[in-house]
Enzyme design. Structure first.
Site, mmCIF file in Angstrom:
data_model
loop_
_atom_site.group_PDB
_atom_site.id
_atom_site.type_symbol
_atom_site.label_atom_id
_atom_site.label_comp_id
_atom_site.label_asym_id
_atom_site.label_seq_id
_atom_site.Cartn_x
_atom_site.Cartn_y
_atom_site.Cartn_z
ATOM 1 C CE1 TYR A 148 6.634 5.422 -4.485
ATOM 2 C CE2 TYR A 148 5.183 6.838 -3.470
ATOM 3 C CZ TYR A 148 5.549 5.945 -4.438
ATOM 4 O OH TYR A 148 4.564 5.449 -5.449
HETATM 5 N N1 LIG Z 1 0.271 6.888 -11.299
HETATM 6 C C1 LIG Z 1 1.024 5.901 -11.227
HETATM 7 O O1 LIG Z 1 1.692 5.725 -12.502
HETATM 8 C C2 LIG Z 1 1.543 5.138 -9.906
HETATM 9 C C3 LIG Z 1 0.533 5.227 -9.001
HETATM 10 N N2 LIG Z 1 0.905 4.265 -7.841
HETATM 11 C C4 LIG Z 1 -0.042 4.721 -6.791
HETATM 12 O O2 LIG Z 1 -1.341 4.587 -7.111
HETATM 13 C C5 LIG Z 1 -2.171 5.565 -6.236
HETATM 14 C C6 LIG Z 1 -2.482 6.393 -7.167
HETATM 15 O O3 LIG Z 1 -1.895 7.061 -8.117
HETATM 16 P P1 LIG Z 1 -1.930 8.778 -8.754
HETATM 17 O O4 LIG Z 1 -3.468 8.661 -8.908
HETATM 18 O O5 LIG Z 1 -0.929 9.019 -9.514
HETATM 19 O O6 LIG Z 1 -1.756 9.789 -7.235
HETATM 20 P P2 LIG Z 1 -1.651 11.117 -7.118
HETATM 21 O O7 LIG Z 1 -0.398 11.615 -7.106
HETATM 22 O O8 LIG Z 1 -2.464 11.895 -8.209
HETATM 23 O O9 LIG Z 1 -2.095 11.287 -5.599
HETATM 24 C C7 LIG Z 1 -3.366 10.939 -5.155
HETATM 25 C C8 LIG Z 1 -4.035 11.927 -4.256
HETATM 26 O O10 LIG Z 1 -3.435 11.818 -2.806
HETATM 27 C C9 LIG Z 1 -3.580 12.844 -2.115
HETATM 28 N N3 LIG Z 1 -2.790 13.055 -1.087
HETATM 29 C C10 LIG Z 1 -1.397 13.242 -1.501
HETATM 30 N N4 LIG Z 1 -0.861 13.576 -0.076
HETATM 31 C C11 LIG Z 1 -1.881 13.703 0.875
HETATM 32 C C12 LIG Z 1 -1.891 14.117 2.167
HETATM 33 N N5 LIG Z 1 -1.010 14.241 2.849
HETATM 34 N N6 LIG Z 1 -3.146 14.136 2.745
HETATM 35 C C13 LIG Z 1 -4.436 13.797 2.123
HETATM 36 N N7 LIG Z 1 -4.453 13.446 0.585
HETATM 37 C C14 LIG Z 1 -2.986 13.703 -0.098
HETATM 38 C C15 LIG Z 1 -3.725 14.075 -3.232
HETATM 39 O O11 LIG Z 1 -4.679 14.975 -2.834
HETATM 40 P P3 LIG Z 1 -5.043 16.397 -3.602
HETATM 41 O O12 LIG Z 1 -4.526 16.353 -5.020
HETATM 42 O O13 LIG Z 1 -6.472 16.676 -3.483
HETATM 43 O O14 LIG Z 1 -4.110 17.361 -2.799
HETATM 44 C C16 LIG Z 1 -3.608 13.141 -4.805
HETATM 45 O O15 LIG Z 1 -4.791 13.612 -5.378
HETATM 46 C C17 LIG Z 1 -1.044 6.325 -5.450
HETATM 47 O O16 LIG Z 1 -0.930 5.444 -4.061
HETATM 48 C C18 LIG Z 1 0.428 5.940 -6.087
HETATM 49 O O17 LIG Z 1 1.347 5.836 -4.946
HETATM 50 C C19 LIG Z 1 1.707 3.528 -7.901
HETATM 51 C C20 LIG Z 1 2.581 3.192 -8.917
HETATM 52 C C21 LIG Z 1 2.251 3.954 -10.128
HETATM 53 N N1 LIG Z 2 1.288 9.366 -5.557
HETATM 54 C C1 LIG Z 2 2.145 8.989 -6.506
HETATM 55 N N2 LIG Z 2 2.724 7.989 -6.836
HETATM 56 C C2 LIG Z 2 3.538 7.518 -7.752
HETATM 57 C C3 LIG Z 2 3.165 8.362 -8.963
HETATM 58 C C4 LIG Z 2 2.351 9.420 -9.067
HETATM 59 O O1 LIG Z 2 2.186 10.253 -9.876
HETATM 60 N N3 LIG Z 2 1.667 9.710 -7.644
HETATM 61 N N4 LIG Z 2 3.780 7.945 -10.159
HETATM 62 C C5 LIG Z 2 4.623 6.928 -10.039
HETATM 63 C C6 LIG Z 2 5.285 6.671 -11.514
HETATM 64 O O2 LIG Z 2 4.398 6.261 -12.506
HETATM 65 C C7 LIG Z 2 6.123 5.472 -11.548
HETATM 66 O O3 LIG Z 2 5.511 4.310 -11.203
HETATM 67 C C8 LIG Z 2 6.870 5.374 -12.998
HETATM 68 O O4 LIG Z 2 7.644 6.440 -13.356
HETATM 69 C C9 LIG Z 2 4.901 5.976 -9.004
HETATM 70 N N5 LIG Z 2 4.167 6.493 -7.867
#
Ligand SMILES: NC(=O)C1=CN([C@@H]2O[C@H](COP(=O)(O)OP(=O)(O)OC[C@H]3O[C@@H](n4cnc5c(N)ncnc54)[C@H](OP(=O)(O)O)[C@@H]3O)[C@@H](O)[C@H]2O)C=CC1
Ligand SMILES: Nc1nc2c(c(=O)[nH]1)N=C([C@H](O)[C@@H](O)CO)CN2
Length: 236
Positions: A148
């Site tokens: 990742y």
């Molecule tokens: N949440 C957090 O605290 C953090 C988030 N981030 C980054 O911020 C962004 C948003 O985070 P978050 O909302 O938690 O993300 P999610 O984990 O909710 O992922 C966002 C969406 O990505 C889609 N997805 C995953 N794999 C695929 C694929 N192979 N093809 C098409 N779509 C795909 C999923 O679609 P579906 O559900 O429709 O299957 C999901 O709804 C991400 O890039 C994440 O890495 C970074 C650090 C912290």
């Molecule tokens: N696709 C995602 N990426 C990440 C997620 C997630 O929920 N979906 N969550 C994190 C965590 O919040 C991390 O930042 C702290 O534990 C990171 N990326």
């Protein structure tokens, strides 16, 4: 005669951060296209508000190019592309190569191919933007999610390359969050441990990503930059 505003594409906007940013952009009166992989109730809300929702599976080249082909059937212009779609996979014993391939595909191959194949759509509505949503963890690596983290580092690096290649009509930037929002299943111990990693010590919620996105969209003099949105993890 002036044209209607070109749409913004957000990938992976059926839930959480992507869904929040989609809602905020619709609040701004911004035409919107979202990709989703799983049908969820929130998508109907976006549709009712006028967003175009396109199914997309970025797990391989064929799915990515199929999505691009369908996108181009709906629009000839794009104001911006926000690469938000992401899978937060851990390595599972015996399935390491699968995890690595999936991480590279969604976090690197999809943004790479979509950027290259949609450059013309962005140029038609220049000045335009590409925003890569990466992760603060790129700064220091991750023992628990090697694939990742490596794939997010690749996405972070592509920000520099595409900023150079697509200037001056298209700005390319990254937003590198740390904890933004927990999952419902996260227990108290995990939450306390995670909050303690930053000096601000809060779960900020998804609007901090929207605020960063709004800044990048509105600022004509920022490209090749990664916005660190991590509560001060790096100063601990
Ligand atoms: N949440 C957090 O605290 C953090 C988030 N981030 C980054 O911020 C962004 C948003 O985070 P978050 O909302 O938690 O993300 P999610 O984990 O909710 O992922 C966002 C969406 O990505 C889609 N997805 C995953 N794999 C695929 C694929 N192979 N093809 C098409 N779509 C795909 C999923 O679609 P579906 O559900 O429709 O299957 C999901 O709804 C991400 O890039 C994440 O890495 C970074 C650090 C912290
Ligand atoms: N696709 C995602 N990426 C990440 C997620 C997630 O929920 N979906 N969550 C994190 C965590 O919040 C991390 O930042 C702290 O534990 C990171 N990326």
């Amino acid at each position: 005669m002036s044209q209607s505003p070109a749409p913004i594409l957000i990938t992976g906007a059926s839930q959480r951060v992507g869904l929040h940013c989609a809602r905020r952009l619709l609040d701004d009166g911004q035409p919107l296209i979202v990709s989703y992989r799983t049908e969820r109730p929130a998508l109907d809300e976006l549709r009712e508000r006028g967003a175009l929702t396109l199914a997309a599976d970025f797990s391989g080249e064929a799915g990515i190019l199929d999505f691009v082909g369908r996108l181009k059937q709906h629009t000839e212009r794009l104001r911006a592309i926000v690469h938000n779609a992401s899978d937060w996979l851990r390595e599972e014993p015996g399935r390491e190569a699968e995890a690595f391939t999936r991480m590279v595909s969604v976090h690197m191959l999809a943004p790479y191919l979509i950027n290259l194949h949609c450059r013309e759509l962005l140029e038609r509505s220049a000045p335009a933007d590409i925003v890569h949503i990466t992760d603060d963890v790129v700064r220091r690596g991750s023992a628990n999610r090697v694939a990742y983290c490596a794939s997010k580092a690749g996405l972070e690096n592509m920000t520099l390359s595409f900023a150079a290649q697509f200037a001056p009509h298209i700005k390319v930037n990254a937003i590198a969050p740390a904890l933004v929002m927990f999952h419902d299943h996260d227990d108290v111990a995990y939450r306390e441990k995670t909050l303690a990693k930053s000096v601000l010590g809060i779960e900020p919620g998804p609007d901090v990503v929207y605020q960063s996105l709004r800044y990048l969209l509105d600022n004509p003099y920022v490209t090749g930059t990664s916005l660190c949105v991590n509560g001060g993890r790096h100063v601990r």
